[in-house]
Design an enzyme around this catalytic site. Structure first.
Site, PDB file in Angstrom:
ATOM      1  N   ASP A 136       2.273   1.678   3.317  1.00 50.60           N
ATOM      2  CA  ASP A 136       3.235   0.662   3.753  1.00 50.60           C
ATOM      3  C   ASP A 136       4.627   1.104   3.296  1.00 50.60           C
ATOM      4  O   ASP A 136       5.621   0.921   4.005  1.00 50.60           O
ATOM      5  CB  ASP A 136       2.989  -0.706   3.089  1.00 50.60           C
ATOM      6  CG  ASP A 136       1.669  -1.354   3.483  1.00 50.60           C
ATOM      7  OD1 ASP A 136       1.287  -1.223   4.659  1.00 50.60           O
ATOM      8  OD2 ASP A 136       1.039  -1.994   2.614  1.00 50.60           O
ATOM      9  N   HIS A 162       0.876  -1.168   0.000  1.00 51.32           N
ATOM     10  CA  HIS A 162       0.000   0.000   0.000  1.00 51.32           C
ATOM     11  C   HIS A 162       0.919   1.225   0.000  1.00 51.32           C
ATOM     12  O   HIS A 162       2.075   1.131   0.459  1.00 51.32           O
ATOM     13  CB  HIS A 162      -0.891   0.014   1.250  1.00 51.32           C
ATOM     14  CG  HIS A 162      -1.878  -1.120   1.259  1.00 51.32           C
ATOM     15  ND1 HIS A 162      -1.905  -2.085   2.218  1.00 51.32           N
ATOM     16  CD2 HIS A 162      -2.869  -1.429   0.391  1.00 51.32           C
ATOM     17  CE1 HIS A 162      -2.871  -2.956   1.962  1.00 51.32           C
ATOM     18  NE2 HIS A 162      -3.465  -2.584   0.846  1.00 51.32           N
TER      19      HIS A 162
HETATM   20  C1  XUL Z   1      -9.075  -6.455   1.081  1.00 55.63           C
HETATM   21  C2  XUL Z   1      -7.918  -6.819   0.284  1.00 55.63           C
HETATM   22  C3  XUL Z   1      -6.794  -5.850   0.302  1.00 55.63           C
HETATM   23  C4  XUL Z   1      -6.201  -5.624  -1.034  1.00 55.63           C
HETATM   24  C5  XUL Z   1      -5.061  -4.670  -1.080  1.00 55.63           C
HETATM   25  O1  XUL Z   1     -10.053  -7.393   1.130  1.00 55.63           O
HETATM   26  O2  XUL Z   1      -7.867  -7.876  -0.293  1.00 55.63           O
HETATM   27  O3  XUL Z   1      -5.803  -6.349   1.168  1.00 55.63           O
HETATM   28  O4  XUL Z   1      -5.731  -6.811  -1.553  1.00 55.63           O
HETATM   29  O5  XUL Z   1      -5.435  -3.382  -0.898  1.00 55.63           O
END
Ligand code: XUL
Ligand code: MN
Length: 346
Positions: A54, A51
């Site tokens: 992150d 992210h």
């Molecule tokens: C939420 C999910 C997230 C995404 C990344 O359900 O899967 O972790 O993969 O933002």
């Protein structure tokens, strides 16, 4: 015959979670980012997914120059560990600005925040040397139908994608659909919705998708069919393998944990479509069970990889000719048993 694909593995820092759920606090002590990096390496994984926050913690309190400086430093740290960044995803569901949606917020100023933050995530991706921006559209949906105009929200999503595609001519967007949670109902619940939306954007070739097994199951679909569908369009650019026991909260169980046959069919679909041959990674979006002790912290990732490789062997040794004869004879009863016997082994 083409050489067999050598699969490469990836996970995110959030996959080392500490056990908190809506009903209770963490059950494991926090670990540093460096610990997570070396844990991935130890597991034999080659990439990490991020992210935006992150990659750069407390991102909203930092100037863009500072954010990009820290991203550059992260790239060096990754290189030092022999890892690469697979993708960057703007975390558009935490900030106060996104309480009522990000790209589809009713307030134009807040939609602007979401787009600006995503453009910055693209710049981070650039610093981390990846051309893949993942969009999990967490809050693009509604709690009650009357609060939003779903048709207008399609336009807002297209506007956002167009702004991101224009921001960087090389960036590729991989939309990760999920039918619900945190929303009551999401606007892009399936791969089909995602690929249809791609067609409305200024450059459909650069808008693809990411399948998460659990999300497909939550939509009542078979993840293997979703893989085949996305790959028929050449649009499966990333993957979150995990498992899910029916229609509950998003469980992110280890791959194969709830249904080995469904997992087997996903591996088969990936193999027959050549996933991984253009550099795509096998990412696991799995979490440790809340009960997991710190000393067993990496098991969910290691076990997911082990299961994937065992099922790969099953896919590669599947008795294709025998199966084809049963299909010709429309003897699906014995085909069913052939699959079970193959999975059970001798
Ligand atoms: C939420 C999910 C997230 C995404 C990344 O359900 O899967 O972790 O993969 O933002
Ligand atoms: Mn995911």
């Amino acid at each position: 015959m083409a050489k067999p694909t050598v699969y490469r593995f990836c996970a995110g820092p959030w996959n080392f979670s500490e056990g908190q759920d809506p009903y209770g606090p963490p059950t494991r002590p926090p670990q540093s980012f460096d610990w997570k990096l070396s844990a991935l390496r130890e597991l034999g994984f080659e990439a990490m997914m991020f992210h935006d926050d992150d990659a750069v913690p407390d991102i909203d309190s930092k100037s863009r120059a500072q954010v990009l400086k820290e991203a550059k430093e992260l790239r060096k740290r990754l290189k030092g560990e022999g890892l690469v960044a697979e993708m960057v995803a703007p975390r558009l569901w935490f900030a106060p600005q996104t309480v009522d949606g990000a790209y589809t917020n009713n307030d134009p100023k807040l939609r602007r925040y979401a787009i600006d933050r995503s453009k910055q995530a693209i710049d981070i991706a650039h610093e981390l040397d990846t051309d893949l921006l993942v969009l999990w559209l967490a809050r693009e949906g509604s709690y009650i139908r009357e609060s939003k105009d779903a048709g207008r929200c399609v336009d807002y999503l297209v506007t956002a994608c167009n702004a991101l595609l224009a921001h960087d001519p090389k960036i590729r967007l991989a939309i990760e659909p999920k039918p619900n949670e945190p929303m009551d109902v999401a606007y892009l619940p399936t791969i089909g919705h995602t690929l249809a939306l791609a067609q409305l954007t200024r450059d459909p070739k650069r808008v693809g998708t990411l399948i998460e097994s659990a999300h497909a199951i939550l939509a009542g679909l078979d993840p293997a069919d979703e893989i085949d569908f996305a790959m028929a369009f050449g649009k499966l650019w990333s993957l979150h393998l995990n498992d899910q026991n029916g229609l509950k909260f998003d469980q992110d169980k280890p791959f194969g944990s709830a249904n080995l046959r469904v997992a087997f069919n996903q591996v088969r679909a990936l193999e027959r479509n050549g996933y991984g041959r253009r550099g795509e990674y096998i990412c696991f979006d799995v979490h440790p069970f809340r009960t997991t002790r710190p000393e067993h912290w990496l098991k969910h990732l290691d076990n997911s990889r082990k299961t994937f490789l065992r099922l790969l062997d099953k896919a590669r040794t599947y008795p294709e000719a025998q199966a084809a004869a049963l299909i010709t004879d429309r003897n699906y009863q014995d085909l069913d048993q052939l699959v079970l016997e193959h999975l059970l082994g001798k």
